[in-house]
Each structure stands twice: as structure tokens, then as C-alpha cells.
Design a protein around this motif. Structure first.
Motif, PDB file in Angstrom:
ATOM      1  N   GLU A 158       6.425  -4.350  -7.205  1.00 29.68           N
ATOM      2  CA  GLU A 158       6.484  -3.104  -5.973  1.00 29.68           C
ATOM      3  C   GLU A 158       5.093  -3.286  -5.129  1.00 29.68           C
ATOM      4  O   GLU A 158       5.494  -2.653  -3.964  1.00 29.68           O
ATOM      5  N   ARG A 159       4.155  -3.478  -5.825  1.00 27.53           N
ATOM      6  CA  ARG A 159       2.747  -3.560  -4.815  1.00 27.53           C
ATOM      7  C   ARG A 159       2.120  -4.950  -5.449  1.00 27.53           C
ATOM      8  O   ARG A 159       2.230  -5.353  -6.716  1.00 27.53           O
ATOM      9  N   GLY A 218       5.796  -8.102   0.918  1.00 29.63           N
ATOM     10  CA  GLY A 218       6.285  -6.709   1.843  1.00 29.63           C
ATOM     11  C   GLY A 218       5.257  -6.611   2.861  1.00 29.63           C
ATOM     12  O   GLY A 218       4.358  -5.538   2.598  1.00 29.63           O
ATOM     13  N   GLY A 232       3.451  -4.227   0.120  1.00 31.56           N
ATOM     14  CA  GLY A 232       4.562  -3.753  -0.363  1.00 31.56           C
ATOM     15  C   GLY A 232       5.155  -4.500  -1.310  1.00 31.56           C
ATOM     16  O   GLY A 232       4.872  -5.582  -1.769  1.00 31.56           O
ATOM     17  N   ARG A 233       6.383  -3.963  -1.603  1.00 29.51           N
ATOM     18  CA  ARG A 233       7.391  -4.660  -2.393  1.00 29.51           C
ATOM     19  C   ARG A 233       7.634  -6.485  -2.149  1.00 29.51           C
ATOM     20  O   ARG A 233       8.046  -6.841  -0.889  1.00 29.51           O
ATOM     21  N   SER A 234       7.082  -7.314  -3.043  1.00 32.15           N
ATOM     22  CA  SER A 234       7.418  -8.424  -2.857  1.00 32.15           C
ATOM     23  C   SER A 234       8.317  -9.360  -3.747  1.00 32.15           C
ATOM     24  O   SER A 234       8.489  -8.688  -5.063  1.00 32.15           O
ATOM     25  N   ASP A 291       4.089  -3.155   4.690  1.00 33.08           N
ATOM     26  CA  ASP A 291       3.692  -1.800   3.931  1.00 33.08           C
ATOM     27  C   ASP A 291       2.372  -1.992   3.152  1.00 33.08           C
ATOM     28  O   ASP A 291       2.145  -2.327   2.056  1.00 33.08           O
ATOM     29  N   TYR A 292       1.156  -2.300   4.407  1.00 29.91           N
ATOM     30  CA  TYR A 292      -0.021  -2.421   3.937  1.00 29.91           C
ATOM     31  C   TYR A 292      -0.662  -1.326   3.545  1.00 29.91           C
ATOM     32  O   TYR A 292      -0.527  -0.254   4.230  1.00 29.91           O
ATOM     33  N   SER A 293      -1.664  -1.275   2.586  1.00 37.62           N
ATOM     34  CA  SER A 293      -2.579   0.038   2.348  1.00 37.62           C
ATOM     35  C   SER A 293      -3.836  -0.288   1.776  1.00 37.62           C
ATOM     36  O   SER A 293      -4.062  -1.459   0.934  1.00 37.62           O
ATOM     37  N   SER A 349      -3.593  -3.766  -0.567  1.00 35.89           N
ATOM     38  CA  SER A 349      -2.327  -4.112  -1.158  1.00 35.89           C
ATOM     39  C   SER A 349      -1.146  -4.088  -0.087  1.00 35.89           C
ATOM     40  O   SER A 349      -1.123  -3.654   0.959  1.00 35.89           O
TER      41      SER A 349
END
Length: 144
Positions: free
Chosen positions: A138-139, A101, A115-117, A104-106, A113
């Protein structure tokens, strides 16, 4: 009867255990895939595929020594599992893939991290039956 190949108390496993082999491999990979995830984000390539029988990693951006080590550990575990299959049972194809994912970088200053992978293992037996296991996180922490 105890033999060198099969210690006392162990018996050969039927094909139905192939799914548990797939489950173990996909979880093993998912728990250690941080560098794969980082490369996915860096190259903006969300999907990686590993042929576990030939130890081929695609796309080529993922085919580096650090990643081959984890793929090799998964391969060796899988080969040990295959040895437990009762003849004529065999696995003729073993593919591990991950879809990260990356959109959806944070980052919080200490870690980064995505996101959902979804991690997938598909093992195909000698009769052509596919044994598939999907595992989602999820992360996923990413590291360089």
C-alpha cells in the motif's frame, strides 16, 4: 541416497514449486525496492521490468549499479531454486516487474513514500506454462 548435488533428505522438486520460487523472488524484491521506487518517482516512470535470466533492467534509467545488485541477488536466488527442479523441468523465462504508485507521493520531513505499488514475477516453464505471483504494498518508502 545422498550425492554431492543432493544431500541426504532432499529430493528434486516438481514444476508446481515454480510458483513458490516466483513468490519468494517477488517478496525479496518488494522488500528492498526503495531505490527503484525513488527513481520511478524522480523520472516519472512508474514501471520497471527486469529479465532475471539475462539480468536486463528496463527502462534504462533504472539500469544502474545499485539496482543491478538487488536484481543480481534475485537472479542468484532464482538460479539456486532452479537447480532443485526435477528433470526435465526447467524455467525458460523469468520476468520481474514493478508498477509504482508515483502519483501518490507523501513526505513527512523524515521520510518519503509513494502509494500502492504492485510487484509481479512471471516464470515460464519449458512447457510454456506461466507461473505468476503479484504482491502489492500500500505504501513504499523511497530513498535516494
Amino acid at each position: 541416497m545422498e550425492t554431492a548435488d543432493m544431500p541426504f533428505g532432499q529430493r528434486k522438486l516438481g514444476r508446481k514449486h515454480i510458483k513458490s520460487f516466483a513468490s519468494g523472488i517477488v517478496h525479496m524484491f518488494a522488500c528492498s525496492a526503495q531505490h527503484y521506487a525513488w527513481l520511478a518517482y524522480q523520472h516519472w516512470l512508474p514501471t520497471v521490468t527486469i529479465d532475471l535470466l539475462d539480468l536486463r533492467i528496463e527502462p534504462s534509467e533504472f539500469d544502474i549499479e545499485r539496482n543491478r545488485i538487488l536484481a543480481g541477488m534475485c537472479q542468484r536466488t532464482l538460479f539456486r531454486n532452479f537447480e532443485q527442479l526435477a528433470p526435465p523441468g526447467a524455467v525458460v523465462s523469468a520476468v520481474l516487474s514493478a508498477h509504482f504508485g508515483i502519483d501518490d507521493y507523501s513526505e513527512d520531513g523524515r521520510s518519503a513514500s509513494i502509494g500502492r505499488s504492485v510487484f509481479t514475477a512471471i516464470l515460464t516453464d519449458d512447457r510454456g506454462k506461466e507461473w505468476r505471483v503479484d504482491h502489492a504494498e500500500e505504501r513504499v518508502l523511497i530513498q535516494s
